[in-house]
Design a protein around this motif. Structure first.
Motif, PDB file in Angstrom:
ATOM      1  N   MET A   1       1.153  -1.014  -0.252  1.00  0.00           N
ATOM      2  CA  MET A   1      -0.208  -0.014   0.072  1.00  0.00           C
ATOM      3  C   MET A   1       0.474   1.281   0.099  1.00  0.00           C
ATOM      4  O   MET A   1       0.631   2.502  -0.800  1.00  0.00           O
ATOM      5  CB  MET A   1      -0.658  -0.023   1.317  1.00  0.00           C
ATOM      6  N   LEU A   2       2.127   0.889   0.557  1.00  0.00           N
ATOM      7  CA  LEU A   2       3.234   2.159   0.576  1.00  0.00           C
ATOM      8  C   LEU A   2       3.837   2.228  -0.761  1.00  0.00           C
ATOM      9  O   LEU A   2       3.606   3.738  -0.765  1.00  0.00           O
ATOM     10  CB  LEU A   2       3.910   2.163   1.460  1.00  0.00           C
ATOM     11  N   ARG A   3       3.859   1.499  -1.750  1.00  0.00           N
ATOM     12  CA  ARG A   3       4.223   1.806  -2.790  1.00  0.00           C
ATOM     13  C   ARG A   3       2.983   2.606  -3.611  1.00  0.00           C
ATOM     14  O   ARG A   3       3.533   3.433  -4.739  1.00  0.00           O
ATOM     15  CB  ARG A   3       4.578  -0.178  -3.682  1.00  0.00           C
ATOM     16  N   TYR A   4       1.759   1.973  -3.807  1.00  0.00           N
ATOM     17  CA  TYR A   4       0.863   2.782  -4.155  1.00  0.00           C
ATOM     18  C   TYR A   4       0.949   4.523  -4.203  1.00  0.00           C
ATOM     19  O   TYR A   4       0.848   5.077  -4.567  1.00  0.00           O
ATOM     20  CB  TYR A   4      -0.719   2.014  -4.063  1.00  0.00           C
ATOM     21  N   THR A   5       1.037   4.965  -2.663  1.00  0.00           N
ATOM     22  CA  THR A   5       1.256   6.165  -1.660  1.00  0.00           C
ATOM     23  C   THR A   5       2.028   6.753  -2.745  1.00  0.00           C
ATOM     24  O   THR A   5       2.804   7.793  -2.808  1.00  0.00           O
ATOM     25  CB  THR A   5       1.604   6.161  -0.219  1.00  0.00           C
ATOM     26  N   ILE A   6       3.764   6.409  -2.778  1.00  0.00           N
ATOM     27  CA  ILE A   6       5.002   6.708  -3.504  1.00  0.00           C
ATOM     28  C   ILE A   6       4.140   6.976  -5.119  1.00  0.00           C
ATOM     29  O   ILE A   6       4.932   8.105  -5.706  1.00  0.00           O
ATOM     30  CB  ILE A   6       6.058   5.885  -3.281  1.00  0.00           C
ATOM     31  N   ILE A   7       3.367   5.883  -5.152  1.00  0.00           N
ATOM     32  CA  ILE A   7       3.250   6.383  -7.314  1.00  0.00           C
ATOM     33  C   ILE A   7       2.423   7.249  -7.661  1.00  0.00           C
ATOM     34  O   ILE A   7       2.694   8.099  -8.380  1.00  0.00           O
ATOM     35  CB  ILE A   7       2.648   5.159  -8.002  1.00  0.00           C
ATOM     36  N   PHE A   8       1.523   7.880  -6.674  1.00  0.00           N
ATOM     37  CA  PHE A   8       0.734   8.525  -6.493  1.00  0.00           C
ATOM     38  C   PHE A   8       1.216  10.080  -6.975  1.00  0.00           C
ATOM     39  O   PHE A   8       0.908  10.909  -7.258  1.00  0.00           O
ATOM     40  CB  PHE A   8      -0.879   9.170  -5.707  1.00  0.00           C
ATOM     41  N   VAL A   9       2.195   9.906  -5.083  1.00  0.00           N
ATOM     42  CA  VAL A   9       3.443  11.120  -5.520  1.00  0.00           C
ATOM     43  C   VAL A   9       3.751  11.297  -6.609  1.00  0.00           C
ATOM     44  O   VAL A   9       4.243  12.252  -7.139  1.00  0.00           O
ATOM     45  CB  VAL A   9       3.971  10.791  -3.885  1.00  0.00           C
ATOM     46  N   ILE A  10       4.539  10.528  -6.890  1.00  0.00           N
ATOM     47  CA  ILE A  10       5.161  10.863  -7.914  1.00  0.00           C
ATOM     48  C   ILE A  10       4.081  11.124  -9.685  1.00  0.00           C
ATOM     49  O   ILE A  10       4.993  12.577  -9.959  1.00  0.00           O
ATOM     50  CB  ILE A  10       6.005   9.209  -8.643  1.00  0.00           C
ATOM     51  N   ILE A  11       3.473  10.763  -9.755  1.00  0.00           N
ATOM     52  CA  ILE A  11       2.586  11.018 -10.674  1.00  0.00           C
ATOM     53  C   ILE A  11       1.702  12.345 -10.967  1.00  0.00           C
ATOM     54  O   ILE A  11       1.831  13.004 -11.257  1.00  0.00           O
ATOM     55  CB  ILE A  11       1.244  10.177 -11.173  1.00  0.00           C
ATOM     56  N   ALA A  12       2.050  12.710  -9.080  1.00  0.00           N
ATOM     57  CA  ALA A  12       1.666  13.882  -8.757  1.00  0.00           C
ATOM     58  C   ALA A  12       2.691  15.188  -9.585  1.00  0.00           C
ATOM     59  O   ALA A  12       2.589  16.125  -9.260  1.00  0.00           O
ATOM     60  CB  ALA A  12       1.051  14.355  -6.918  1.00  0.00           C
ATOM     61  N   ILE A  13       3.561  14.995  -8.663  1.00  0.00           N
ATOM     62  CA  ILE A  13       5.040  16.175  -8.722  1.00  0.00           C
ATOM     63  C   ILE A  13       5.066  15.936 -10.603  1.00  0.00           C
ATOM     64  O   ILE A  13       4.982  17.307 -10.617  1.00  0.00           O
ATOM     65  CB  ILE A  13       6.053  14.920  -8.347  1.00  0.00           C
ATOM     66  N   VAL A  14       4.804  14.873 -11.059  1.00  0.00           N
ATOM     67  CA  VAL A  14       4.969  15.022 -12.360  1.00  0.00           C
ATOM     68  C   VAL A  14       3.778  15.674 -13.170  1.00  0.00           C
ATOM     69  O   VAL A  14       4.094  16.362 -14.078  1.00  0.00           O
ATOM     70  CB  VAL A  14       5.294  13.838 -13.722  1.00  0.00           C
ATOM     71  N   ALA A  15       2.902  15.388 -12.769  1.00  0.00           N
ATOM     72  CA  ALA A  15       1.717  16.016 -13.459  1.00  0.00           C
ATOM     73  C   ALA A  15       1.616  17.765 -13.148  1.00  0.00           C
ATOM     74  O   ALA A  15       1.325  18.505 -14.055  1.00  0.00           O
ATOM     75  CB  ALA A  15       0.462  15.525 -12.972  1.00  0.00           C
ATOM     76  N   GLY A  16       1.977  18.305 -12.443  1.00  0.00           N
ATOM     77  CA  GLY A  16       2.319  19.651 -11.570  1.00  0.00           C
ATOM     78  C   GLY A  16       3.427  20.865 -12.539  1.00  0.00           C
ATOM     79  O   GLY A  16       3.065  20.977 -12.734  1.00  0.00           O
TER      80      GLY A  16
ATOM     81  N   GLY B   1      -3.369  17.421  -8.377  1.00  0.00           N
ATOM     82  CA  GLY B   1      -4.456  17.498  -7.427  1.00  0.00           C
ATOM     83  C   GLY B   1      -4.827  16.656  -6.745  1.00  0.00           C
ATOM     84  O   GLY B   1      -5.541  16.049  -5.651  1.00  0.00           O
ATOM     85  N   ALA B   2      -5.767  15.542  -8.077  1.00  0.00           N
ATOM     86  CA  ALA B   2      -6.349  14.224  -7.527  1.00  0.00           C
ATOM     87  C   ALA B   2      -5.224  13.490  -7.263  1.00  0.00           C
ATOM     88  O   ALA B   2      -5.833  12.662  -5.960  1.00  0.00           O
ATOM     89  CB  ALA B   2      -7.043  13.559  -8.779  1.00  0.00           C
ATOM     90  N   ALA B   3      -4.450  12.865  -8.348  1.00  0.00           N
ATOM     91  CA  ALA B   3      -3.143  12.068  -7.593  1.00  0.00           C
ATOM     92  C   ALA B   3      -2.761  12.526  -6.295  1.00  0.00           C
ATOM     93  O   ALA B   3      -2.581  11.392  -5.663  1.00  0.00           O
ATOM     94  CB  ALA B   3      -1.281  12.000  -9.060  1.00  0.00           C
ATOM     95  N   ALA B   4      -2.949  13.774  -5.979  1.00  0.00           N
ATOM     96  CA  ALA B   4      -2.265  14.064  -3.972  1.00  0.00           C
ATOM     97  C   ALA B   4      -3.215  13.166  -3.191  1.00  0.00           C
ATOM     98  O   ALA B   4      -2.472  13.063  -2.202  1.00  0.00           O
ATOM     99  CB  ALA B   4      -1.852  15.575  -4.448  1.00  0.00           C
ATOM    100  N   GLY B   5      -4.753  13.904  -3.774  1.00  0.00           N
ATOM    101  CA  GLY B   5      -5.109  13.816  -2.571  1.00  0.00           C
ATOM    102  C   GLY B   5      -5.516  11.879  -2.548  1.00  0.00           C
ATOM    103  O   GLY B   5      -5.815  11.575  -1.412  1.00  0.00           O
TER     104      GLY B   5
END
Length: 53
Positions: free
Chosen positions: A1-16, A25-29
């Motif tokens: 589950m922590l892996r998915y959190t890190i993946i969504f944080v990376i997606i949020a950073i790249v999208a930002g 914003g959605a990925a960070a949420g």
């Protein structure tokens, strides 16, 4: 589950960085929700491990 959190944080950073504010914003949420779920499950498993001893 922590892996998915890190993946969504990376997606949020790249999208930002690329200027996709809504997606970032959605990925960070999602990452924040997954992190809190992971934290709660970790605390529960830690307490259960201490009670069994």
């Amino acid at each position: 589950m922590l892996r998915y959190t890190i993946i969504f944080v990376i997606i949020a950073i790249v999208a930002g960085v690329l200027g996709f504010g809504g997606i970032a914003g959605a990925a960070a949420g999602i990452a924040k929700i997954l992190f809190y779920v992971f934290l709660v499950l970790f605390i529960i498993s830690l307490i259960r491990g201490l009670v069994k001893k």
